[in-house]
Design a protein around this motif. Structure first.
Motif, PDB file in Angstrom:
ATOM      1  N   VAL A  66       0.855  -1.185   0.000  1.00 30.50           N
ATOM      2  CA  VAL A  66       0.000   0.000   0.000  1.00 30.50           C
ATOM      3  C   VAL A  66       0.890   1.234   0.000  1.00 30.50           C
ATOM      4  CG1 VAL A  66      -1.708   1.322   1.319  1.00 30.50           C
ATOM      5  CG2 VAL A  66      -1.881  -1.176   1.203  1.00 30.50           C
ATOM      6  N   LEU A  67       0.701   2.116  -0.976  1.00 31.57           N
ATOM      7  CA  LEU A  67       1.449   3.371  -1.055  1.00 31.57           C
ATOM      8  C   LEU A  67       0.507   4.543  -0.819  1.00 31.57           C
ATOM      9  CD1 LEU A  67       3.711   2.838  -4.215  1.00 31.57           C
ATOM     10  CD2 LEU A  67       4.372   2.632  -1.816  1.00 31.57           C
ATOM     11  N   GLN A  68       0.797   5.311   0.206  1.00 33.50           N
ATOM     12  CA  GLN A  68       0.020   6.509   0.517  1.00 33.50           C
ATOM     13  C   GLN A  68       0.976   7.680   0.690  1.00 33.50           C
ATOM     14  OE1 GLN A  68      -4.033   5.241   0.468  1.00 33.50           O
ATOM     15  NE2 GLN A  68      -3.272   7.288   0.909  1.00 33.50           N
ATOM     16  N   GLY A  69       0.459   8.869   0.500  1.00 29.79           N
ATOM     17  CA  GLY A  69       1.263  10.068   0.697  1.00 29.79           C
ATOM     18  C   GLY A  69       0.541  11.274   0.134  1.00 29.79           C
ATOM     19  N   MET A  70       0.988  12.432   0.530  1.00 35.03           N
ATOM     20  CA  MET A  70       0.416  13.661  -0.002  1.00 35.03           C
ATOM     21  C   MET A  70       0.743  13.778  -1.493  1.00 35.03           C
ATOM     22  SD  MET A  70      -1.162  15.094   2.550  1.00 35.03           S
ATOM     23  CE  MET A  70      -1.393  16.833   2.118  1.00 35.03           C
ATOM     24  N   ASP A  71       0.010  14.626  -2.204  1.00 32.29           N
ATOM     25  CA  ASP A  71       0.287  14.856  -3.619  1.00 32.29           C
ATOM     26  C   ASP A  71       1.755  15.234  -3.809  1.00 32.29           C
ATOM     27  OD1 ASP A  71      -2.377  14.437  -4.427  1.00 32.29           O
ATOM     28  OD2 ASP A  71      -2.914  16.490  -3.902  1.00 32.29           O
ATOM     29  N   THR A  78       7.845   5.909  -7.410  1.00 30.18           N
ATOM     30  CA  THR A  78       8.374   4.809  -6.596  1.00 30.18           C
ATOM     31  C   THR A  78       8.133   3.472  -7.279  1.00 30.18           C
ATOM     32  OG1 THR A  78       8.018   6.050  -4.544  1.00 30.18           O
ATOM     33  CG2 THR A  78       8.221   3.650  -4.358  1.00 30.18           C
ATOM     34  N   ILE A  79       6.926   3.289  -7.773  1.00 29.77           N
ATOM     35  CA  ILE A  79       6.595   2.038  -8.473  1.00 29.77           C
ATOM     36  C   ILE A  79       7.510   1.852  -9.680  1.00 29.77           C
ATOM     37  CG2 ILE A  79       4.800   0.829  -9.787  1.00 29.77           C
ATOM     38  CD1 ILE A  79       2.740   2.344  -7.988  1.00 29.77           C
ATOM     39  N   VAL A  93      -0.611  -3.226 -10.548  1.00 32.45           N
ATOM     40  CA  VAL A  93      -0.876  -1.976  -9.850  1.00 32.45           C
ATOM     41  C   VAL A  93      -2.365  -1.658  -9.932  1.00 32.45           C
ATOM     42  CG1 VAL A  93      -0.381   0.496  -9.723  1.00 32.45           C
ATOM     43  CG2 VAL A  93       1.425  -1.101 -10.422  1.00 32.45           C
ATOM     44  N   ALA A  94      -2.940  -1.281  -8.806  1.00 33.20           N
ATOM     45  CA  ALA A  94      -4.324  -0.803  -8.766  1.00 33.20           C
ATOM     46  C   ALA A  94      -4.303   0.633  -8.257  1.00 33.20           C
ATOM     47  CB  ALA A  94      -5.174  -1.682  -7.851  1.00 33.20           C
ATOM     48  N   SER A  95      -4.812   1.544  -9.062  1.00 37.24           N
ATOM     49  CA  SER A  95      -4.867   2.958  -8.675  1.00 37.24           C
ATOM     50  C   SER A  95      -6.310   3.306  -8.309  1.00 37.24           C
ATOM     51  CB  SER A  95      -4.387   3.850  -9.826  1.00 37.24           C
ATOM     52  OG  SER A  95      -3.038   3.596 -10.120  1.00 37.24           O
ATOM     53  N   ARG A 240      14.077   7.770  -1.127  1.00 35.58           N
ATOM     54  CA  ARG A 240      12.758   7.125  -1.022  1.00 35.58           C
ATOM     55  C   ARG A 240      12.738   5.802  -1.768  1.00 35.58           C
ATOM     56  NH1 ARG A 240       9.259  10.137  -4.923  1.00 35.58           N
ATOM     57  NH2 ARG A 240      10.399   8.732  -6.311  1.00 35.58           N
ATOM     58  N   ASN A 241      13.180   5.816  -3.026  1.00 37.83           N
ATOM     59  CA  ASN A 241      13.163   4.603  -3.843  1.00 37.83           C
ATOM     60  C   ASN A 241      14.040   3.513  -3.238  1.00 37.83           C
ATOM     61  OD1 ASN A 241      11.587   6.085  -5.648  1.00 37.83           O
ATOM     62  ND2 ASN A 241      13.323   6.600  -6.959  1.00 37.83           N
ATOM     63  N   LEU A 242      15.207   3.906  -2.769  1.00 39.44           N
ATOM     64  CA  LEU A 242      16.144   2.937  -2.205  1.00 39.44           C
ATOM     65  C   LEU A 242      15.569   2.290  -0.957  1.00 39.44           C
ATOM     66  CD1 LEU A 242      18.902   1.559  -2.105  1.00 39.44           C
ATOM     67  CD2 LEU A 242      19.783   3.556  -0.876  1.00 39.44           C
ATOM     68  N   LEU A 243      14.964   3.071  -0.084  1.00 37.73           N
ATOM     69  CA  LEU A 243      14.447   2.524   1.169  1.00 37.73           C
ATOM     70  C   LEU A 243      13.278   1.573   0.920  1.00 37.73           C
ATOM     71  CD1 LEU A 243      14.464   2.340   4.205  1.00 37.73           C
ATOM     72  CD2 LEU A 243      13.127   4.461   4.303  1.00 37.73           C
ATOM     73  N   VAL A 244      12.372   1.943   0.041  1.00 36.88           N
ATOM     74  CA  VAL A 244      11.253   1.045  -0.276  1.00 36.88           C
ATOM     75  C   VAL A 244      11.788  -0.262  -0.863  1.00 36.88           C
ATOM     76  CG1 VAL A 244       9.229   0.710  -1.752  1.00 36.88           C
ATOM     77  CG2 VAL A 244       9.557   2.893  -0.566  1.00 36.88           C
TER      78      VAL A 244
END
Length: 272
Positions: A66-71, A78-79, A93-95, A240-244
């Motif tokens: 699950v990916l959440q975050g402000m605009d 990230t995906i 992916v489901a948007s 961000r990308n590396l940590l995920v």
């Protein structure tokens, strides 16, 4: 690499500070250099491709991200960067945008449940069922007497998925308000990015504090051992990308995936 190495990014009852008190720039265990991070991410992309193939044929588990975050926090980006090179047969992916008339005619989890992963599948939710206690709450689309109950529904829903062999990882991509301002302005200043800008982004930005409070309640009420929330400092896209990617690869490695054994002796078969 083990998932427990990233426990300090977990949001728990004992570690749930107001978002204004949590750094959105890279933490000390992340590289300060984009070049170094990019090299490690490439190596993780290769490792993830192998692990995803094993996960697909192993078929003992399902995996929901699950990916959440402000605009502008970078869910799509990230995906794109983390899942580079994986087999699209097993990753989907489901948007979840504004619900359609048909979706509104059902309960709010109806459109979400039917996109849950199957055995051997990795499903990525770009936004999710959490919008029904975030956007619905902040924009006053339902009274509190309605959305407040949804925390219990969501916990029960995720527990059911876990009971049915789903592994759940929830990521909050944490940026600060100034980073969002810069990224929104870039969308206006760069012709090829104009399409990314939506006036509704400004409406949501004007409600920044309300969204932060709503997210804090989400973390407090829905971060559990079986369905944890990870706070991802996302001011720097490469960090961000590396940590995920690190967390995802660690999760899959902890599963000790293997190719299934066959019920025949391959050496006894001759192809003529």
């Amino acid at each position: 690499m083990s998932l427990c190495e990233y426990n300090h990014y977990l949001i728990t009852k004992d570690r749930n500070l107001p978002l204004t008190d949590v750094a959105s720039d890279p933490w000390d265990d992340l590289p300060k250099n984009k070049k170094i991070a990019s090299k490690e991410l490439h190596e993780l992309n290769l490792r993830l491709a192998d692990l995803q193939q094993r996960f697909f044929v192993d078929r003992r588990k399902k995996l929901l991200l699950v990916l959440q975050g402000m605009d502008t926090s970078g869910k799509n980006s990230t995906i794109r960067h983390v899942f580079r090179g994986v087999n699209p047969q097993g990753v989907h992916v489901a948007s979840f945008e504004k619900p359609s008339t048909r979706e509104l005619a059902h309960d709010y989890l109806w459109r979400v449940h039917k996109r849950a992963p199957a055995m051997g599948e990795i499903m990525i939710f770009d936004r999710s069922h959490y919008e029904d206690v975030l956007a619905v709450r902040v924009n006053k689309l339902k009274p509190e007497s309605v959305w407040r109950k949804r925390f219990r529904h969501i916990n029960d829903f995720e527990q059911m998925l876990v009971d049915e062999e789903t592994v759940i990882l929830k990521f909050f991509l944490h940026i600060d308000r100034e980073t969002q301002r810069t990224r929104l302005q870039e969308r206006l200043d760069t012709p090829m990015k104009n399409w990314k800008f939506d006036l509704s982004d400004l409406d949501a930005r004007a409600k920044w504090d309300e969204y932060q409070k709503a997210y804090e309640d989400v973390f407090r009420l829905t971060s559990h051992t079986h369905a944890p929330w990870y706070l991802i400092p996302a001011n720097k896209k490469w960090a961000r990308n590396l940590l995920v990617a690190r967390i995802l690869v660690a999760c899959l490695e902890d599963m000790h995936l293997s190719y299934p054994e066959v019920d025949f002796d391959p050496s006894s078969i001759e192809i003529k």
